[in-house]
Design a protein around this motif. Structure first.
Motif, PDB file in Angstrom:
ATOM      1  N   VAL A 105       0.942  -1.127   0.225  1.00 31.93           N
ATOM      2  CA  VAL A 105      -0.066  -0.014  -0.037  1.00 31.93           C
ATOM      3  C   VAL A 105       0.885   1.323   0.163  1.00 31.93           C
ATOM      4  N   ARG A 106       0.528   2.257  -0.864  1.00 31.10           N
ATOM      5  CA  ARG A 106       1.359   3.379  -0.997  1.00 31.10           C
ATOM      6  C   ARG A 106       0.716   4.458   0.007  1.00 31.10           C
ATOM      7  N   ALA A 166      -9.581  -9.695  -5.151  1.00 29.22           N
ATOM      8  CA  ALA A 166      -9.822  -9.251  -3.612  1.00 29.22           C
ATOM      9  C   ALA A 166      -8.406  -8.622  -3.377  1.00 29.22           C
ATOM     10  N   ALA A 167      -7.282  -8.712  -3.730  1.00 24.93           N
ATOM     11  CA  ALA A 167      -6.219  -8.361  -3.432  1.00 24.93           C
ATOM     12  C   ALA A 167      -5.876  -6.834  -4.222  1.00 24.93           C
ATOM     13  N   ILE A 168      -6.832  -6.591  -5.657  1.00 23.59           N
ATOM     14  CA  ILE A 168      -6.545  -5.369  -5.901  1.00 23.59           C
ATOM     15  C   ILE A 168      -7.362  -4.436  -5.434  1.00 23.59           C
ATOM     16  N   GLU A 169      -8.747  -5.053  -5.025  1.00 20.91           N
ATOM     17  CA  GLU A 169      -9.765  -4.054  -4.070  1.00 20.91           C
ATOM     18  C   GLU A 169      -9.251  -3.631  -2.748  1.00 20.91           C
ATOM     19  N   LEU A 170      -8.489  -4.715  -2.055  1.00 18.54           N
ATOM     20  CA  LEU A 170      -8.122  -4.374  -0.761  1.00 18.54           C
ATOM     21  C   LEU A 170      -6.881  -3.127  -0.937  1.00 18.54           C
ATOM     22  N   LYS A 171      -6.176  -3.201  -1.877  1.00 22.90           N
ATOM     23  CA  LYS A 171      -5.054  -2.170  -2.300  1.00 22.90           C
ATOM     24  C   LYS A 171      -5.793  -1.134  -2.561  1.00 22.90           C
ATOM     25  N   LEU A 172      -7.000  -0.992  -3.386  1.00 23.86           N
ATOM     26  CA  LEU A 172      -7.644   0.098  -3.792  1.00 23.86           C
ATOM     27  C   LEU A 172      -8.111   1.000  -2.343  1.00 23.86           C
ATOM     28  N   GLY A 308      -2.322  -1.486 -14.819  1.00 25.14           N
ATOM     29  CA  GLY A 308      -2.235  -0.005 -14.793  1.00 25.14           C
ATOM     30  C   GLY A 308      -2.886   0.860 -13.900  1.00 25.14           C
ATOM     31  N   ASP A 309      -2.919   0.161 -12.697  1.00 23.37           N
ATOM     32  CA  ASP A 309      -3.422   0.790 -11.301  1.00 23.37           C
ATOM     33  C   ASP A 309      -2.453   1.812 -10.717  1.00 23.37           C
ATOM     34  N   GLY A 310      -1.607   2.341 -11.602  1.00 29.51           N
ATOM     35  CA  GLY A 310      -0.537   3.509 -10.922  1.00 29.51           C
ATOM     36  C   GLY A 310       0.450   2.968 -10.163  1.00 29.51           C
ATOM     37  N   GLY A 311       0.925   1.638 -10.098  1.00 29.07           N
ATOM     38  CA  GLY A 311       1.997   1.420  -9.514  1.00 29.07           C
ATOM     39  C   GLY A 311       1.402   0.225  -8.214  1.00 29.07           C
ATOM     40  N   HIS A 312       1.791  -1.010  -8.369  1.00 26.30           N
ATOM     41  CA  HIS A 312       1.321  -1.867  -7.313  1.00 26.30           C
ATOM     42  C   HIS A 312       2.506  -1.917  -6.295  1.00 26.30           C
ATOM     43  N   GLY A 313       3.821  -1.251  -6.782  1.00 31.96           N
ATOM     44  CA  GLY A 313       4.847  -1.721  -5.762  1.00 31.96           C
ATOM     45  C   GLY A 313       4.990  -0.337  -4.908  1.00 31.96           C
ATOM     46  N   GLU A 314       6.083   0.059  -4.316  1.00 29.36           N
ATOM     47  CA  GLU A 314       6.165   0.891  -3.232  1.00 29.36           C
ATOM     48  C   GLU A 314       7.160   1.686  -3.830  1.00 29.36           C
ATOM     49  N   GLY A 315       6.833   3.320  -3.385  1.00 28.60           N
ATOM     50  CA  GLY A 315       7.740   4.270  -3.547  1.00 28.60           C
ATOM     51  C   GLY A 315       8.038   4.800  -4.859  1.00 28.60           C
ATOM     52  N   ASP A 316       8.951   5.631  -5.286  1.00 25.04           N
ATOM     53  CA  ASP A 316       9.111   6.235  -6.646  1.00 25.04           C
ATOM     54  C   ASP A 316       9.637   5.437  -7.447  1.00 25.04           C
TER      55      ASP A 316
END
Length: 332
Positions: A105-106, A166-172, A308-316
């Motif tokens: 999560v960012r 579920a993983a994608i929606e939990l991140k959202l 294309g969800d704007g980055g599933h990873g962390e940071g810059d």
């Protein structure tokens, strides 16, 4: 005394008691024996007569035993099927509970660096657009895998789709709470539990009500989570239609469901939104030690990674490459 009349055959001595003739058998009058004319009883069938109920033949003992055995086996099969379904739902719920703390999560600072010059609503729109693309891709991938339906594989395909979505929606959900400044208090595990409860209830976390913040998954939360999983699996059944029809249906339905979930979450979060100016001292989020690779969610390979969800990873780093590039292209 020989030849005497027995007492029970003697006539009444009182005058007028019984003066009838004694010409019938057993010294009795005809009017005491009732009518002597013989009547006839109709022997035809009564099925076509409305004044008599039709007679029904009871089933034979063997037929009754067969019917009872069939009912017992059918009931036993239903009970066994229900037990297996509950066990499968419980296993899938445990899988999602274990997966939730691993979803990267960012935090708000990272999101503001990745989307410079945008306000809360604009960033939330970008997050929702990316998440709907991700879940649509997962649905299309499951539909493509079910192009030729294989019944034994259908439960596994549905479980993989529900886990990935579920993983994608939990991140959202978690990142929407960051954007609106309504981060649940507590550790990573406590926030993950709050986000799971929000996903199963399809409501935002109300930090002003401690009852909505659970430190652990109790039986009530697990029951709600299983109900949400069952509801999602039932809605995803059309995704298994053959000949690539399920791919199109899965993409459309997942995009619609994720959009509806995001709309409900944002409506609740707007009621408790905190201005960014009051969040200057907000600490950064701790990173999960074994962060989930969103490109392999639910065994879908890179399907979810190309959402294309704007980055599933962390940071810059995510903004410079990978998923961040897709948002950069959209911004331009």
């Amino acid at each position: 005394m020989t030849g005497s009349t027995p007492p029970w055959k003697r006539r009444f001595s009182r005058r007028g008691a019984d003066q009838g003739p004694l010409d019938g058998p057993y010294s009795a009058r005809d009017d005491e024996r009732g009518p002597t004319d013989t009547g006839t009883v109709p022997l035809e069938a009564v099925a076509d007569r409305s004044d008599h109920p039709a007679t029904t033949q009871p089933p034979a003992a063997a037929a009754r035993r067969r019917a009872a055995a069939f009912r017992h086996r059918a009931g036993q099969g239903v009970r066994n099927g229900g037990a297996r379904a509950r066990a499968a739902l419980a296993h899938l719920a445990d899988r999602i509970i274990e997966l939730a703390p691993r979803v990267p999560v960012r935090d708000l600072a990272t999101l503001r660096r990745q989307f410079p010059g945008l306000g809360p609503e604009e960033i939330a729109d970008r997050l929702v657009a990316g998440a709907t693309k991700g879940t649509a891709t997962v649905g299309a991938g499951i539909g493509a895998a079910a192009m030729l339906p294989v019944p034994p594989a259908m439960p596994t395909e549905l479980a993989a789709e529900v886990t990935g979505v579920a993983a994608i929606e939990l991140k959202l959900i978690a990142e929407l709470h960051e954007v609106y400044g309504v981060r649940p208090p507590g550790s990573l595990a406590q926030r993950s539990t709050a986000y799971l409860n929000s996903w199963s209830d399809e409501r935002g976390v109300d930090v002003s009500k401690p009852s909505t913040l659970g430190s652990a998954m109790n039986s009530h939360m697990k029951r709600q989570l299983r109900q949400q999983i069952m509801k999602r699996m039932v809605r995803n059944l059309p995704n298994l239609m053959p000949f690539m029809v399920g791919a199109a249906v899965g993409a459309v339905m997942n995009r619609r469901d994720t959009g509806k979930l995001a709309a409900r979450i944002r409506t609740d979060l707007r009621k408790h939104q905190v201005a960014w100016s009051a969040l200057e001292n907000l600490p950064a989020l701790e990173k999960p030690q074994d962060a989930l690779d969103m490109r392999g969610v639910g065994g879908m390979g890179e399907i979810a990674g190309r959402s294309g969800d704007g980055g599933h990873g962390e940071g810059d780093q995510d903004h410079r490459g990978g998923h961040g590039e897709s948002f950069g292209k959209e911004d331009r």
